[in-house]
Design an enzyme around this catalytic site. Structure first.
Site, PDB file in Angstrom:
ATOM      1  N   SER A   1       0.840  -1.198   0.000  1.00 24.74           N
ATOM      2  CA  SER A   1       0.000   0.000   0.000  1.00 24.74           C
ATOM      3  C   SER A   1       0.879   1.253   0.000  1.00 24.74           C
ATOM      4  CB  SER A   1      -0.861  -0.017   1.265  1.00 24.74           C
ATOM      5  OG  SER A   1      -1.354   1.270   1.541  1.00 24.74           O
TER       6      SER A   1
ATOM      7  N   TYR B   1      -3.125  -1.609  10.447  1.00 26.97           N
ATOM      8  CA  TYR B   1      -2.936  -2.039   9.051  1.00 26.97           C
ATOM      9  C   TYR B   1      -1.590  -1.554   8.515  1.00 26.97           C
ATOM     10  CZ  TYR B   1      -3.772  -2.267   3.964  1.00 26.97           C
ATOM     11  OH  TYR B   1      -3.669  -2.520   2.614  1.00 26.97           O
TER      12      TYR B   1
HETATM   13  N1  NAP Z   1      -8.046  -2.718  -2.140  1.00 31.23           N
HETATM   14  C1  NAP Z   1      -7.185  -1.725  -1.990  1.00 31.23           C
HETATM   15  O1  NAP Z   1      -7.529  -0.523  -2.136  1.00 31.23           O
HETATM   16  C2  NAP Z   1      -5.745  -2.007  -1.637  1.00 31.23           C
HETATM   17  C3  NAP Z   1      -4.829  -0.917  -1.604  1.00 31.23           C
HETATM   18  C4  NAP Z   1      -3.504  -1.161  -1.284  1.00 31.23           C
HETATM   19  C5  NAP Z   1      -3.079  -2.468  -1.041  1.00 31.23           C
HETATM   20  N2  NAP Z   1      -3.980  -3.496  -1.078  1.00 31.23           N
HETATM   21  C6  NAP Z   1      -3.493  -4.853  -0.780  1.00 31.23           C
HETATM   22  O2  NAP Z   1      -3.927  -5.729  -1.785  1.00 31.23           O
HETATM   23  C7  NAP Z   1      -3.992  -7.061  -1.259  1.00 31.23           C
HETATM   24  C8  NAP Z   1      -5.287  -7.720  -1.715  1.00 31.23           C
HETATM   25  O3  NAP Z   1      -6.380  -6.995  -1.217  1.00 31.23           O
HETATM   26  P1  NAP Z   1      -7.816  -6.938  -1.921  1.00 31.23           P
HETATM   27  O4  NAP Z   1      -8.167  -5.493  -2.008  1.00 31.23           O
HETATM   28  O5  NAP Z   1      -7.853  -7.780  -3.130  1.00 31.23           O
HETATM   29  O6  NAP Z   1      -8.698  -7.551  -0.739  1.00 31.23           O
HETATM   30  P2  NAP Z   1      -9.729  -8.763  -0.692  1.00 31.23           P
HETATM   31  O7  NAP Z   1     -10.609  -8.734  -1.872  1.00 31.23           O
HETATM   32  O8  NAP Z   1     -10.331  -8.679   0.654  1.00 31.23           O
HETATM   33  O9  NAP Z   1      -8.800 -10.056  -0.786  1.00 31.23           O
HETATM   34  C9  NAP Z   1      -7.956 -10.440   0.266  1.00 31.23           C
HETATM   35  C10 NAP Z   1      -7.483 -11.846  -0.005  1.00 31.23           C
HETATM   36  O10 NAP Z   1      -6.622 -12.260   1.079  1.00 31.23           O
HETATM   37  C11 NAP Z   1      -7.035 -13.547   1.497  1.00 31.23           C
HETATM   38  N3  NAP Z   1      -6.733 -13.760   2.914  1.00 31.23           N
HETATM   39  C12 NAP Z   1      -7.083 -12.958   3.961  1.00 31.23           C
HETATM   40  N4  NAP Z   1      -6.705 -13.521   5.114  1.00 31.23           N
HETATM   41  C13 NAP Z   1      -6.113 -14.703   4.791  1.00 31.23           C
HETATM   42  C14 NAP Z   1      -5.519 -15.752   5.557  1.00 31.23           C
HETATM   43  N5  NAP Z   1      -5.478 -15.691   6.905  1.00 31.23           N
HETATM   44  N6  NAP Z   1      -4.992 -16.809   4.917  1.00 31.23           N
HETATM   45  C15 NAP Z   1      -5.047 -16.891   3.561  1.00 31.23           C
HETATM   46  N7  NAP Z   1      -5.585 -15.928   2.777  1.00 31.23           N
HETATM   47  C16 NAP Z   1      -6.113 -14.869   3.392  1.00 31.23           C
HETATM   48  C17 NAP Z   1      -8.544 -13.559   1.255  1.00 31.23           C
HETATM   49  O11 NAP Z   1      -9.032 -14.879   1.082  1.00 31.23           O
HETATM   50  P3  NAP Z   1      -9.884 -15.722   2.159  1.00 31.23           P
HETATM   51  O12 NAP Z   1     -10.758 -14.750   2.895  1.00 31.23           O
HETATM   52  O13 NAP Z   1     -10.591 -16.704   1.304  1.00 31.23           O
HETATM   53  O14 NAP Z   1      -8.838 -16.354   3.019  1.00 31.23           O
HETATM   54  C18 NAP Z   1      -8.633 -12.833  -0.077  1.00 31.23           C
HETATM   55  O15 NAP Z   1      -8.441 -13.730  -1.142  1.00 31.23           O
HETATM   56  C19 NAP Z   1      -3.860  -6.926   0.270  1.00 31.23           C
HETATM   57  O16 NAP Z   1      -2.569  -7.309   0.660  1.00 31.23           O
HETATM   58  C20 NAP Z   1      -4.058  -5.440   0.505  1.00 31.23           C
HETATM   59  O17 NAP Z   1      -3.360  -4.984   1.644  1.00 31.23           O
HETATM   60  C21 NAP Z   1      -5.302  -3.302  -1.380  1.00 31.23           C
END
Ligand code: NAP
Length: 284
Positions: free
Chosen positions: A158, A172
Site C-alpha cells: 500500500s 494495518y
Molecule cells: N483494495 C485496496 O484498495 C488495496 C490498496 C492497497 C493495497 N492493497 C493490498 O492488496 C492485497 C489484496 O487486497 P484486496 O483489495 O484484493 O482484498 P480482498 O478482496 O479482501 O482479498 C484479500 C485476499 O486475502 C485472502 N486472505 C485474507 N486472510 C487470509 C488468511 N489468513 N490466509 C489466507 N488468505 C487470506 C482472502 O481470502 P480468504 O478470505 O478466502 O482467506 C482474499 O483472497 C492486500 O494485501 C491489501 O493490503 C489493497
C-alpha cells in the site's frame, strides 16, 4: 491513471513473461488476487491459488481449468504457521522451485485508538496475515528458488507504508510496513541468488476490502482487473517497485515537511473519518 501504479495490458508481453512458469498467488479467492490468478492462467502460467475460502478457490480453479488454463487450489490459513510449513513442503514436492510468488493475501482495518483499548487481537490478526504469514510462506519457498538460481517475488503493498501514517489505520499500516521493510532488507540477499523482488504499491482498488469505508468508494481507484495489469507490469519489467508517480515526491515531502504532513493528517482525519468509527474486511 496516475493515482495508482502503471499498468501493462498486453497479453502477448505477459505471455512472454509467464508462459510455462509456475506462479503462486496468495489471496486468490477474491479481489486483486483472483483477477491476477485468472490473468496469469490466461497467459499460460500454471497458477497455484492460495486462500482460506475452500469452495470459492475450488470454483476459481474449476473455471480457470475449464477455460483451458492450469490452476491448482491450496486452501490454507496463512496465519497458521504449521499449516504454512506443510503447504510449502507439499508445493515444493509437487512443483519444484516456483518461478514467481505473488504475495497478495492481506486484511485491512480502520479503527480509532479509543475503540482498541480492549481489542489487542486487532493488532495480532493484522500482524499475523500482513507480516508473519507472508514471511512463513517465503521461508518455506525461497530455499528451493535460491537453489534454482532464479525467481521473482512480487509483494502487494500500500502507498500508506511510504508516506506519513494516517490516523485510524495504524494496525494495518504498521503490519504492511513491517513486511515491506523485511522484504526490502532481504532483497539484496536473494537477488544474489537470482531471485528478484518487486513491490507494487497500490493506492486504491475497488475490492471488498474498501467496502466498509464508504468514503473510499468516492475516490479514484482501479478495478481488480486493472490492478492485475499493474502486477502484470511488475512481472514483465521486473522493476524494484511499481508505484504511482506521485509516491516518491510524497514520501520525500512526508520527511522534509513532517510538521505540515501531521497537520494534514489531522485535517484528513476530521474531514473524512466522521462517517463511522471502524471498518475492515474482518470485524472480529
Ligand atoms: N483494495 C485496496 O484498495 C488495496 C490498496 C492497497 C493495497 N492493497 C493490498 O492488496 C492485497 C489484496 O487486497 P484486496 O483489495 O484484493 O482484498 P480482498 O478482496 O479482501 O482479498 C484479500 C485476499 O486475502 C485472502 N486472505 C485474507 N486472510 C487470509 C488468511 N489468513 N490466509 C489466507 N488468505 C487470506 C482472502 O481470502 P480468504 O478470505 O478466502 O482467506 C482474499 O483472497 C492486500 O494485501 C491489501 O493490503 C489493497
Amino acid at each position: 491513471m496516475v493515482a495508482n501504479p502503471a499498468r501493462i495490458s498486453d497479453p502477448e508481453r505477459l505471455c512472454n513473461a509467464v508462459f510455462g512458469k509456475t506462479v503462486l498467488v496468495t489471496g486468490a479467492s477474491y479481489g486483486i488476487g483472483e483477477a491476477t490468478a485468472r490473468k496469469l492462467a490466461a497467459a499460460g502460467a500454471t497458477v497455484l491459488i492460495v486462500a482460506r475460502s475452500t469452495e470459492r478457490l475450488e470454483d476459481i480453479e474449476a473455471s480457470i481449468n475449464a477455460g483451458g488454463g492450469q490452476s491448482i487450489a491450496y486452501s490454507v490459513d496463512l496465519t497458521d504457521e504449521a499449516a504454512v510449513a506443510v503447504l510449502t513442503k507439499q508445493i515444493t514436492e509437487d512443483h519444484g522451485p516456483l518461478d514467481i510468488v505473488v504475495s497478495n493475501a492481506g486484511t485491512s482495518l480502520r479503527r480509532s485508538l479509543h475503540q482498541q483499548y480492549d481489542r489487542p487481537h486487532d493488532f495480532q490478526r493484522t500482524i499475523d496475515i500482513n507480516y508473519l504469514g507472508p514471511i512463513w510462506l517465503l521461508l518455506g519457498l525461497l530455499p528451493a528458488m535460491r537453489e534454482n538460481g532464479r525467481g521473482h517475488i512480487v509483494n502487494i503493498s500500500s502507498v500508506g507504508v511510504r508516506v506519513a501514517p494516517g490516523p485510524q489505520w495504524g494496525a494495518y499500516q504498521a503490519s504492511k510496513g513491517a513486511f515491506d521493510r523485511w522484504l526490502r532488507s532481504v532483497a539484496p540477499e536473494v537477488h544474489g541468488d537470482g531471485v528478484d523482488v518487486t513491490t507494487v504499491y497500490f493506492a486504491l482498488v475497488r475490492t471488498r476490502m474498501i467496502e466498509p469505508t464508504p468514503v473510499l468508494g468516492r475516490l479514484p481507484g482501479l478495478s481488480p482487473d486493472e490492478a492485475a495489469d499493474a502486477i502484470a507490469k511488475a512481472l514483465i519489467d521486473r522493476p524494484r517497485t511499481n508505484e504511482p508517480p506521485w509516491l516518491r515526491p510524497a514520501e520525500l515531502a512526508s520527511v522534509l515537511l513532517a510538521g505540515p504532513a501531521e497537520r494534514a493528517a489531522r485535517w484528513w482525519h476530521r474531514l473524512l473519518f466522521t462517517e463511522s468509527a471502524s471498518s475492515g474486511t474482518d470485524r472480529r
